[in-house]
Scaffold this active site. Structure first.
Site, PDB file in Angstrom:
ATOM      1  CG  LEU A 104      -2.058   1.019   1.200  1.00  0.00           C
ATOM      2  CD1 LEU A 104      -3.111   0.677   0.158  1.00  0.00           C
ATOM      3  CD2 LEU A 104      -2.717   1.135   2.584  1.00  0.00           C
ATOM      4  NE  ARG A 160       5.932   6.523  -4.829  1.00  0.00           N
ATOM      5  CZ  ARG A 160       7.120   6.283  -4.264  1.00  0.00           C
ATOM      6  NH1 ARG A 160       7.595   7.100  -3.362  1.00  0.00           N
ATOM      7  NH2 ARG A 160       7.846   5.235  -4.632  1.00  0.00           N
ATOM      8  NE  ARG A 206       9.137  -3.423   3.581  1.00  0.00           N
ATOM      9  CZ  ARG A 206      10.052  -2.648   2.997  1.00  0.00           C
ATOM     10  NH1 ARG A 206      11.276  -3.093   2.865  1.00  0.00           N
ATOM     11  NH2 ARG A 206       9.743  -1.451   2.557  1.00  0.00           N
ATOM     12  NE  ARG A 252       9.791  -3.591 -12.051  1.00  0.00           N
ATOM     13  CZ  ARG A 252       9.212  -2.489 -12.552  1.00  0.00           C
ATOM     14  NH1 ARG A 252       7.973  -2.543 -13.002  1.00  0.00           N
ATOM     15  NH2 ARG A 252       9.872  -1.354 -12.609  1.00  0.00           N
ATOM     16  CD  GLU A 287       7.631  -7.128 -17.983  1.00  0.00           C
ATOM     17  OE1 GLU A 287       8.083  -6.070 -18.455  1.00  0.00           O
ATOM     18  OE2 GLU A 287       6.877  -7.175 -17.011  1.00  0.00           O
ATOM     19  CG  HIS A 294       5.519  -3.446 -18.109  1.00  0.00           C
ATOM     20  ND1 HIS A 294       6.640  -3.941 -17.498  1.00  0.00           N
ATOM     21  CD2 HIS A 294       5.172  -2.340 -17.396  1.00  0.00           C
ATOM     22  CE1 HIS A 294       6.974  -3.175 -16.474  1.00  0.00           C
ATOM     23  NE2 HIS A 294       6.092  -2.190 -16.390  1.00  0.00           N
TER      24      HIS A 294
HETATM   25  P1  NAP Z   1       6.066   2.598  -3.067  1.00  0.00           P
HETATM   26  O1  NAP Z   1       5.360   3.890  -2.834  1.00  0.00           O
HETATM   27  O2  NAP Z   1       7.470   2.450  -2.591  1.00  0.00           O
HETATM   28  O3  NAP Z   1       5.144   1.455  -2.433  1.00  0.00           O
HETATM   29  C1  NAP Z   1       5.570   0.146  -2.312  1.00  0.00           C
HETATM   30  C2  NAP Z   1       4.807  -0.521  -1.178  1.00  0.00           C
HETATM   31  O4  NAP Z   1       5.246  -1.879  -1.088  1.00  0.00           O
HETATM   32  C3  NAP Z   1       5.029   0.135   0.157  1.00  0.00           C
HETATM   33  O5  NAP Z   1       3.780   0.416   0.711  1.00  0.00           O
HETATM   34  C4  NAP Z   1       5.769  -0.909   1.006  1.00  0.00           C
HETATM   35  O6  NAP Z   1       5.209  -0.899   2.301  1.00  0.00           O
HETATM   36  C5  NAP Z   1       5.435  -2.214   0.287  1.00  0.00           C
HETATM   37  N1  NAP Z   1       6.543  -3.171   0.377  1.00  0.00           N
HETATM   38  C6  NAP Z   1       7.848  -2.943   0.132  1.00  0.00           C
HETATM   39  N2  NAP Z   1       8.558  -4.063   0.348  1.00  0.00           N
HETATM   40  C7  NAP Z   1       7.671  -5.011   0.740  1.00  0.00           C
HETATM   41  C8  NAP Z   1       7.795  -6.366   1.133  1.00  0.00           C
HETATM   42  N3  NAP Z   1       8.989  -6.983   1.161  1.00  0.00           N
HETATM   43  N4  NAP Z   1       6.670  -7.042   1.474  1.00  0.00           N
HETATM   44  C9  NAP Z   1       5.468  -6.426   1.461  1.00  0.00           C
HETATM   45  N5  NAP Z   1       5.287  -5.137   1.112  1.00  0.00           N
HETATM   46  C10 NAP Z   1       6.387  -4.438   0.757  1.00  0.00           C
HETATM   47  O7  NAP Z   1       6.113   2.232  -4.621  1.00  0.00           O
HETATM   48  P2  NAP Z   1       5.083   2.688  -5.758  1.00  0.00           P
HETATM   49  O8  NAP Z   1       5.508   3.973  -6.317  1.00  0.00           O
HETATM   50  O9  NAP Z   1       3.684   2.532  -5.244  1.00  0.00           O
HETATM   51  O10 NAP Z   1       5.398   1.561  -6.857  1.00  0.00           O
HETATM   52  C11 NAP Z   1       5.188   0.197  -6.576  1.00  0.00           C
HETATM   53  C12 NAP Z   1       5.747  -0.672  -7.698  1.00  0.00           C
HETATM   54  O11 NAP Z   1       4.897  -0.606  -8.838  1.00  0.00           O
HETATM   55  C13 NAP Z   1       7.096  -0.219  -8.249  1.00  0.00           C
HETATM   56  O12 NAP Z   1       8.173  -0.692  -7.446  1.00  0.00           O
HETATM   57  C14 NAP Z   1       7.123  -0.780  -9.643  1.00  0.00           C
HETATM   58  O13 NAP Z   1       7.810  -2.001  -9.679  1.00  0.00           O
HETATM   59  C15 NAP Z   1       5.643  -1.000  -9.968  1.00  0.00           C
HETATM   60  N6  NAP Z   1       5.208  -0.206 -11.139  1.00  0.00           N
HETATM   61  C16 NAP Z   1       4.650  -0.820 -12.217  1.00  0.00           C
HETATM   62  C17 NAP Z   1       4.245  -0.065 -13.301  1.00  0.00           C
HETATM   63  C18 NAP Z   1       3.618  -0.683 -14.530  1.00  0.00           C
HETATM   64  O14 NAP Z   1       3.731  -0.100 -15.608  1.00  0.00           O
HETATM   65  N7  NAP Z   1       2.935  -1.797 -14.424  1.00  0.00           N
HETATM   66  C19 NAP Z   1       4.412   1.315 -13.304  1.00  0.00           C
HETATM   67  C20 NAP Z   1       4.970   1.902 -12.176  1.00  0.00           C
HETATM   68  C21 NAP Z   1       5.369   1.137 -11.106  1.00  0.00           C
HETATM   69  P3  NAP Z   1       6.110  -1.255   3.591  1.00  0.00           P
HETATM   70  O15 NAP Z   1       7.325  -0.372   3.514  1.00  0.00           O
HETATM   71  O16 NAP Z   1       5.218  -0.962   4.749  1.00  0.00           O
HETATM   72  O17 NAP Z   1       6.443  -2.704   3.460  1.00  0.00           O
END
Ligand code: NAP
Length: 327
Positions: free
Chosen positions: A156, A158, A179, A236, A265, A283
């Protein structure tokens, strides 16, 4: 101080053209993939280069690669996920890594909701049914529903929060796993992913890739999600055990899956493509002209700020800015 004004930037691999075009408008850019002999080029330039721009997660910026650039000060990466960069090593060696958080949250969350509805209501299958002329013979079979369902969000952050806001408006109840619990969010927290999978109907993956989350969603979690459960992955591919997923879809361990990302991919397992209860996108989460441009501008803004001796705008948590050149 001449080098501080317009330092050279090197991009190791080809990606979205808009990124290199925008950088080249502001700073001298070397496109390594266009060099006839990239190794010879690196041997010549490596000791002078201070900036890298990473244009996609296919080219790993690991410790070995960064060691070839002893003056390296910044790696500006296109995209929010940066597991292809060894950010720990960079942080320990005074190299700042930047990414593009925030500018793509709504775009990716839109796709996450679209994929959820497509998967639950079988919209791609329904469209194929119409195009194949099947409607004249019978109605499309009734589908599962979003009504009264619980969405469990793994990660949860951004993007996860942008998805939660949308899903709430669609009438879904939200729970989450990460976490740690976040005291300022109104949703129920599950310290165990398996327990959350048992409690929810739609498991939405929005956590980062990398070794820590590798294959977090495997047979156990899929079993817990159950025969009415739906798995959506917009984060991912490495977070999911793809063979376990294929087996779960084939045997009815879960109802359906909607994926935007894959482990290897652009290769998608043929067994997954063959399954009628999988909705598969290539993607495209952030892939609109507007958002990709905003991401490219974020890369350029970081490089330009650094080139002027100012703090880069969006460093990753492992490499906080520590002053001029980060040293
Ligand atoms: P973010 O703000 O850093 O959010 C990631 C969340 O994952 C955090 O709430 C974190 O919470 C949780 N997390 C981190 N490590 C974890 C673990 N080991 N176990 C469980 N939860 C965990 O990142 P975001 O900007 O939302 O982006 C998330 C991901 O989306 C990116 O890393 C990227 O790979 C993917 N993405 C995909 C696309 C697409 O085109 N499909 C586009 C953009 C991004 P805690 O710290 O509380 O664990």
């Amino acid at each position: 101080m001449e080098g501080l004004k317009r330092p050279d930037v090197m991009m190791p691999s080809r990606g979205m053209g808009v990124v290199d075009d925008l950088i080249a408008e502001r700073l001298p850019l070397h496109r390594l993939w266009l060099e006839a002999d990239p190794d010879a080029w690196l041997a010549n330039w490596g000791s002078r280069l201070r900036a890298l721009a990473s244009n996609g997660h296919q080219f790993p910026i690991d410790a070995g690669f960064m060691r070839r650039l002893p003056q390296l000060e910044i790696v500006a990466s296109f995209g929010v996920g940066y597991e292809h960069i060894d950010a720990e090593w960079a942080g320990e060696h005074g190299v700042v890594v930047t990414h593009t958080p925030g500018v793509l949250d709504d775009e990716v969350a839109d796709i996450a909701m679209a994929l959820t509805i497509m998967t639950v209501r079988r919209l791609p299958q329904a469209e194929r049914f119409l195009r194949a002329g099947e409607w004249a013979k019978s109605s499309f079979p009734l589908t599962a529903s979003l009504r009264g369902r619980i969405m469990g969000i793994l990660g949860l952050g951004r993007i996860g929060k942008a998805i939660a806001r949308r899903a709430e408006r669609f009438g879904l109840e939200i729970v989450y796993h990460g976490r740690r619990a976040q005291p300022d969010v109104p949703y129920r927290f599950y310290p165990s992913l398996t327990e959350m999978a048992k409690a929810c109907d739609i498991l939405m993956i929005a956590a980062p890739g990398g070794p820590e989350t590798r294959r977090l969603v495997g047979a156990e979690v899929l079993g817990a999600l159950g025969p009415d459960g739906v798995l959506i992955n917009i984060a991912r591919g490495t977070l999911v055990d793809e063979q376990a997923l294929i087996e779960a879809l084939r045997t009815g361990t879960i109802l359906a899956a909607g994926f935007d990302v894959y482990e290897n991919e652009p290769n998608v397992p043929a067994e997954l493509i063959a399954l009628d209860n999988a909705v598969l996108l290539p993607h495209v989460g952030s892939a609109s002209v507007k958002t990709r441009r905003a991401m490219a501008e974020c890369v350029v803004d970081n490089l330009v700020a650094w080139s002027k001796g100012k703090p880069p705008l969006t460093p990753v948590p492992e490499t906080p800015w520590r002053g001029v050149w980060g040293r």
